[in-house]
Design a protein around this motif. Structure first.
Motif, short mmCIF file in Angstrom:
data_model
loop_
_atom_site.label_atom_id
_atom_site.label_comp_id
_atom_site.label_asym_id
_atom_site.label_seq_id
_atom_site.Cartn_x
_atom_site.Cartn_y
_atom_site.Cartn_z
N GLY A 14 0.75 -1.26 -0.06
CA GLY A 14 -0.17 -0.03 0.10
C GLY A 14 0.89 1.47 -0.07
N THR A 15 2.18 1.29 -0.27
CA THR A 15 3.11 2.43 -0.17
C THR A 15 2.79 3.25 -1.76
N TYR A 16 3.19 4.29 -1.76
CA TYR A 16 3.01 5.08 -3.07
C TYR A 16 3.72 4.57 -4.15
N LEU A 17 4.90 3.89 -3.97
CA LEU A 17 5.62 3.14 -4.92
C LEU A 17 4.88 2.08 -5.40
N SER A 18 4.17 1.36 -4.47
CA SER A 18 3.45 0.05 -4.92
C SER A 18 2.24 0.47 -5.55
N LYS A 19 1.51 1.53 -5.32
CA LYS A 19 0.33 2.16 -5.76
C LYS A 19 0.81 2.61 -7.22
N MET A 20 1.88 3.15 -7.42
CA MET A 20 2.60 3.51 -8.79
C MET A 20 2.52 2.39 -9.90
N ILE A 21 3.36 1.50 -9.20
CA ILE A 21 3.42 -0.02 -9.98
C ILE A 21 2.35 -0.67 -10.28
N ASN A 22 1.34 -0.82 -9.30
CA ASN A 22 -0.15 -1.26 -9.86
C ASN A 22 -0.88 -0.50 -10.80
N LEU A 23 -0.61 0.96 -10.70
CA LEU A 23 -1.14 1.66 -11.94
C LEU A 23 -0.84 1.31 -13.25
N LEU A 29 -0.62 -6.68 -6.14
CA LEU A 29 0.18 -7.76 -5.40
C LEU A 29 1.35 -7.76 -6.48
N ASN A 30 2.15 -6.45 -6.58
CA ASN A 30 3.19 -6.54 -7.64
C ASN A 30 4.54 -6.59 -6.82
N HIS A 31 4.65 -7.17 -5.69
CA HIS A 31 5.99 -7.55 -5.34
C HIS A 31 5.90 -8.92 -5.07
N GLY A 47 14.29 -5.75 -3.10
CA GLY A 47 13.26 -4.50 -2.61
C GLY A 47 14.08 -3.57 -1.66
N ARG A 48 13.16 -2.82 -0.72
CA ARG A 48 13.82 -1.99 0.02
C ARG A 48 14.70 -2.41 1.20
N LYS A 49 15.84 -2.04 1.39
CA LYS A 49 16.84 -2.46 2.37
C LYS A 49 16.57 -1.73 3.59
N GLN A 50 16.07 -0.78 3.36
CA GLN A 50 15.43 0.14 4.66
C GLN A 50 13.97 0.25 4.48
N PRO A 51 13.08 -0.39 5.33
CA PRO A 51 11.59 -0.17 4.97
C PRO A 51 11.14 1.20 4.80
N ARG A 52 11.66 2.11 5.30
CA ARG A 52 10.93 3.52 5.31
C ARG A 52 11.80 4.21 4.06
N ASN A 53 12.57 3.79 3.21
CA ASN A 53 13.08 4.47 2.29
C ASN A 53 13.27 3.64 1.06
N PRO A 54 12.36 4.09 0.12
CA PRO A 54 12.15 3.29 -0.88
C PRO A 54 13.18 3.30 -2.01
N PHE A 55 14.22 4.00 -1.74
CA PHE A 55 15.30 4.38 -2.88
C PHE A 55 16.53 3.70 -2.44
N LYS A 70 3.73 -6.98 7.52
CA LYS A 70 2.60 -7.79 8.39
C LYS A 70 1.17 -7.49 7.92
N ASN A 71 0.95 -6.24 7.60
CA ASN A 71 -0.40 -5.89 7.27
C ASN A 71 -0.52 -5.98 5.87
N ALA A 72 0.35 -6.16 5.00
CA ALA A 72 0.10 -6.36 3.56
C ALA A 72 -0.89 -7.32 2.95
N ASN A 73 -1.70 -6.90 2.06
CA ASN A 73 -2.39 -7.91 1.36
C ASN A 73 -1.56 -8.72 0.56
N SER A 74 -1.81 -10.25 0.82
CA SER A 74 -0.67 -11.13 0.29
C SER A 74 -1.67 -12.37 -0.65
N ALA A 75 -0.89 -12.97 -1.33
CA ALA A 75 -1.32 -14.35 -1.68
C ALA A 75 0.05 -15.08 -1.71
#
Length: 203
Positions: A14-23, A29-31, A47-55, A70-75
């Motif tokens: 649900g991060t901004y990056l994941s929303k952009m990839i979804n779009l 579920l793009n990871h 993926g992210r080496k630091q959870p709060r830093n997408p870069f 832990k709260n991610a939507n998943s399959a």
């Protein structure tokens, strides 16, 4: 020759990056990550080496019970391979892990997927490109696209993939712990009954 089961975890945090990839992909579920046990004790991806830093991305061992995931939507899907194929996958992962400091996340490659421009960068991968790369030598898991164009959806829809869970990732571990407890209770009951039978026979 024996068989092994490998596991694929698909998530959307649900991060901004994941929303952009979804779009961009018109998919959710793009990871994607890969594991070798149903408890997902060791999960590998890019993926992210630091959870709060997408870069700050690269090769990672993910923590599925950490705050970020832990709260991610998943399959979660399973796939059966031979023992030798499993060893090949693990070998490829360990090769990358040994050189993990030289690898980075392939942000530019994501644009290549969007615009269908083949971009192969040295030691740079995105998550589904990483999974496709470590699976490349499996005869029965041949993806229809080059690794640089492979999306999580391409992996998820591959023939032979079995959906074993869908929902919040945290709930998967609650369900898994319950199954383990039931299995242990059943094992303890069998051992108890076996011991009683032995004592009865001896008498």
């Amino acid at each position: 020759m024996g068989e092994r089961t490998i596991y694929f975890l698909f998530t959307d945090t649900g991060t901004y990056l994941s929303k952009m990839i979804n779009l961009c992909t018109n998919q959710s579920l793009n990871h994607v990550s890969i594991s070798f046990d149903p408890e997902l004790k060791e999960i590998y991806s890019f993926g992210r080496k630091q959870p709060r830093n997408p870069f700050t991305g690269g090769f990672i061992r993910e923590d599925p019970q950490g705050d970020f995931m832990k709260n991610a939507n998943s399959a979660i899907y399973s796939y059966t391979v031979s023992e030798s194929d499993c060893d090949v996958i693990i070998h490829h992962i360990k090769e990358i892990e040994a050189e993990k400091d030289t690898y980075k996340f392939n942000f530019i490659g994501l644009l290549g997927v969007l615009f269908q421009i083949e971009i192969n960068r040295r030691n740079a991968l995105f998550c589904s490109q990483f999974v496709a790369t470590v699976l490349r030598d499996l005869e029965h898991f041949q993806l229809p696209k080059p690794a640089c164009f492979t999306t999580p959806a391409d992996i998820r829809t591959h023939e032979g993939m079995q959906l074993i869970y869908q929902g919040k990732l945290s709930n998967y571990f609650v369900n898994t712990e319950r199954k383990i407890m039931k299995r242990e209770e059943k094992r303890s009951l069998i051992l108890l009954l076996s011991a009683k039978v032995k004592r009865f026979v001896i008498k």
